[in-house]
Write a protein that holds these residues in place. Structure first.
Motif: not given
Length: 299
Positions: A286-287, A239
């Motif tokens: 995203l995370l 990521l």
């Protein structure tokens, strides 16, 4: 389920102030100027193939609401019914996530820290996650007003295999309203452990000259909106590059290996809260994977 009695560990001390009991031994002292005291606790476990509420306690101005969800993670919304914090106020939030369970915690709105005539406002956050459990601690921004005094302590205990996503964002003043936090005191303390070992620690202090300090090129170059994002997970390395792309030139992110897992730490800054949130929203999406962004978040 609510209770009229405080549910805390035997080691914790309780101080009675007026009609409500306030927080823990590490958070309280003699509080002659106290205006608000509140504490709320939530515990959840994984049963029947999904995460379910096991215990809920709320007292004083600290409330928790549970949106209806049909799949994991369990969602909780924290509410300070006092409408903000000022000198002498005390709030405590405690969340226990059982083994294999998953919870996402946010706030109903931005927390406001107002000018303090005396003493300081204090918030204590305690998060405990069992083996292979997951927590996403995603409160909305803290807005700091001029001449306020504030201290926050966040303690996160992760068992082996547990994962966490933690965010705290702070905006010093509201430029759209012509307000700037020129003077004040702000202290944010984090301690994160996994499987009994300390994996992250930080203390951020600023004041009494907040605006002057933020104006230094080596600090924030005049930016007033700051955010720290921490992720503990074995998936963080993959990521890192997408996170850096979202963060852009106003901040950065790094990754380390910790306790058979990984740690991603990101710092972001911006000229105001709106510009900060424009990058925080895609970064959290995203995370946080399939759980995405809390429904209460919006631009």
């Amino acid at each position: 389920m609510s209770s009229n009695k405080l549910y805390i560990d035997k080691a914790a001390a309780v101080l009675n102030v007026g009609a409500v009991d306030t927080i823990e031994h590490g958070l309280t002292s003699a509080l002659p100027a106290q205006r608000v005291a509140g504490m709320a606790q939530l515990a959840c476990d994984r049963t029947g193939g999904r995460t379910r509420l096991r215990r809920l306690y709320q007292d004083g101005s600290a409330k928790i609401r549970m949106p209806a969800v049909s799949t994991d993670p369990l969602e909780a919304v924290l509410i300070n019914t006092a409408g903000g914090l000022t000198g002498g106020d005390r709030l405590g939030w405690e969340v226990h996530v059982g083994a294999g369970a998953s919870a996402s915690i946010t706030t109903q709105a931005c927390e406001k820290v107002y000018r303090a005539a005396s003493d300081r406002a204090e918030v204590r956050v305690k998060l405990i996650v069992g083996a292979d459990g997951r927590i996403a601690w995603l409160p909305q921004e803290t807005i700091v007003f001029d001449r306020s005094a504030f201290a926050r302590r966040l303690d996160l205990e992760l068992a082996a295999g547990a994962e966490a996503l933690v965010l705290e964002a702070t905006v010093f003043g509201r430029l759209a309203m012509g307000e700037r936090a020129a003077q004040g005191s702000f202290h944010d303390r984090w301690r994160v452990s996994q499987d009994g070992a300390l994996v992250h620690a930080e203390d951020f202090r600023i004041g009494p000259g907040i605006a002057a300090t933020l104006g230094r090129s080596a600090v924030a170059g005049g930016a007033i909106a700051l955010a720290t994002v921490l992720m503990i997970s074995p998936r963080v390395e993959a990521l890192l590059d997408p996170a850096r792309h979202i963060i852009g030139g106003q901040g950065d992110a790094s990754v380390w290996n910790v306790k058979k897992s990984g740690k991603l730490l990101a710092r972001l800054f911006a000229e105001d809260g709106y510009q900060l949130r424009k990058r925080l929203v895609p970064l959290v999406e995203l995370l946080n994977g399939r759980a995405g962004l809390p429904k209460l978040w919006s631009l």
